[in-house]
Design an enzyme around this catalytic site. Structure first.
Site, PDB file in Angstrom:
ATOM      1  CG  ASP A 224      40.971 -10.728 127.563  1.00 39.19           C
ATOM      2  OD1 ASP A 224      41.318 -11.628 127.507  1.00 39.19           O
ATOM      3  OD2 ASP A 224      40.672  -9.490 127.755  1.00 39.19           O
ATOM      4  CE  LYS A 287      41.448  -5.713 126.823  1.00 34.24           C
ATOM      5  NZ  LYS A 287      42.209  -6.509 127.893  1.00 34.24           N
ATOM      6  CE  LYS A 323      38.345  -6.804 128.383  1.00 35.23           C
ATOM      7  NZ  LYS A 323      38.720  -8.009 129.036  1.00 35.23           N
TER       8      LYS A 323
END
Length: 387
Positions: A224, A287, A323
């Site tokens: 991430d 995300k 996400k």
């Protein structure tokens, strides 16, 4: 059947640019129409777009430069990103859509229990605290393998379905601890690691790239990364693309999830632009947030990002994951997020390969709701000690 020219003219003036006389805008020599997300005129809007572009198009969001994305996505070379600066998002339409989601009633009884168990399988169970220790990570990994108490699953006849969380997410220095704990538990849940100067993304580029490589070497299969928000705020789209491409290369075979930190991007238009750049640069997921910003995952931001994913899929055929993270704490919240993804992208996105929820406390509330469904009462603190 071709509509009457006068009716088409009136309709065009009504849906484009708030009813102003300018009905079309030039984006890099290609026409783009900015239509409202809601309203009964969507069918006729399709006809208008087909007339403008000479071919059939799918359902359009409130912003989409037709054709330009296709050309760029085919060869993945972005020599010229000037068209990005001319994209605009229909802000009132996005807010209306967000209000619809928030006002909707949720499912109840056994349907609620089923959806909550499905939500568990999308969770990236996360701990990103300064006081993380190896014992904390071991406890997190155990909970990831056994997210719901076994007697509750047996009552629902779901004890043999292998329900686990989608992944565990930790700092790079804790990846080895997570790998060791999961192996000891006898499961192959993926380990995700934040990287690139999380959460600010303000460290030197070489340091950020090395952080990715070290996490991958330690066994992380998902990374991430967080973008440098200053590149978005100053409109340096080529630099942002190049940076994410380097992140992609450093990840190797690991999945790349790009955190946009939407609460610090300034506008929904910037959120759409950053989403598109991240996907073009090779991200497997986009995300919303790090969870450390003042404003994290919100429905307006999610709608914009989901529409960007849908645009990208229509133009390239590539499915990019989504996400949301930060501020998703209740079981009711998780149901709203699942509903939104289902409506915007369809059932095919409702699987861990394409949808995740970043959360640290959400699982506790889901287990409490499952407990209430099975027993008819809410759990005391000692009833769910692992929560």
């Amino acid at each position: 059947m071709t509509p009457h020219p006068a009716k088409t003219k009136r309709f065009t003036e009504r849906i484009c640019n708030g009813g102003k006389k300018e009905k079309e805008r030039e984006i890099c020599g290609e026409r783009a129409v900015f239509i409202s997300l809601t309203g009964a005129g969507r069918g006729r809007a399709m006809f208008l777009l087909e007339e403008l572009h000479g071919s059939r198009v799918g359902p359009m969001p409130c912003y989409s430069p037709i054709g330009r994305i296709t050309k760029l996505a085919k060869d993945w070379r972005l020599a010229d990103l000037s068209w990005i600066s001319k994209i605009q998002v229909n802000h009132p339409a996005v807010l209306r859509r967000a209000e619809q989601i928030q006002a909707r009633r949720t499912v109840k009884k056994e349907w609620q229990a089923a959806w909550l168990l499905k939500a568990v399988t999308f969770i990236d169970l996360t701990t990103l605290s300064g006081d993380d220790t190896s014992s904390n990570i071991q406890r997190l990994c155990y909970k990831a393998k056994y997210p719901i108490r076994d007697d509750l699953l047996k009552a629902l006849n779901m004890h043999d379905k292998g329900i686990t969380t989608a992944a565990v997410c930790v700092y790079p220095s804790r990846v080895c601890d997570a790998i060791k704990a999961l192996r000891a538990a006898g499961c192959n849940i993926p380990v995700a690691s934040v990287a690139t100067g999380f959460p600010a993304g303000q460290t030197h580029l070489k340091t950020r790239l090395e952080e990715i490589r070290l996490a991958v070497e330690d066994g992380a299969t998902e990374i991430d990364v967080v973008i440098n928000r200053s590149l978005v705020l100053t409109g340096q789209w080529e630099a942002l693309y190049d940076e994410i491409r380097q992140f992609r290369k450093a990840c190797g075979e690991a999945h790349l999830k790009t955190i946009l930190a939407t609460g610090e991007l300034g506008s929904l238009t910037n959120v759409y632009k950053a989403s598109m750049i991240a996907m073009m640069a090779g991200s497997d997921f986009i995300k919303t947030s790090t969870g450390k910003e003042t404003v994290n995952a919100t429905f307006p931001v999610a709608i914009v990002m989901l529409r960007a994913i849908r645009d990208f899929f229509w133009k390239t055929g590539n499915k990019i994951g989504f996400k949301p993270a930060g501020g998703i704490r209740s079981a009711k919240d998780s149901l709203a997020w699942l509903s939104l993804v289902k409506e915007e992208l369809g059932d095919e996105w409702l699987k861990p390969e394409l949808f995740r929820i970043g959360a640290s406390t959400l699982l506790s509330d889901i287990e409490r709701q499952i407990y209430h469904h099975v027993t008819g009462r809410y759990a005391a603190y000692h009833d769910l000690p692992m929560s």
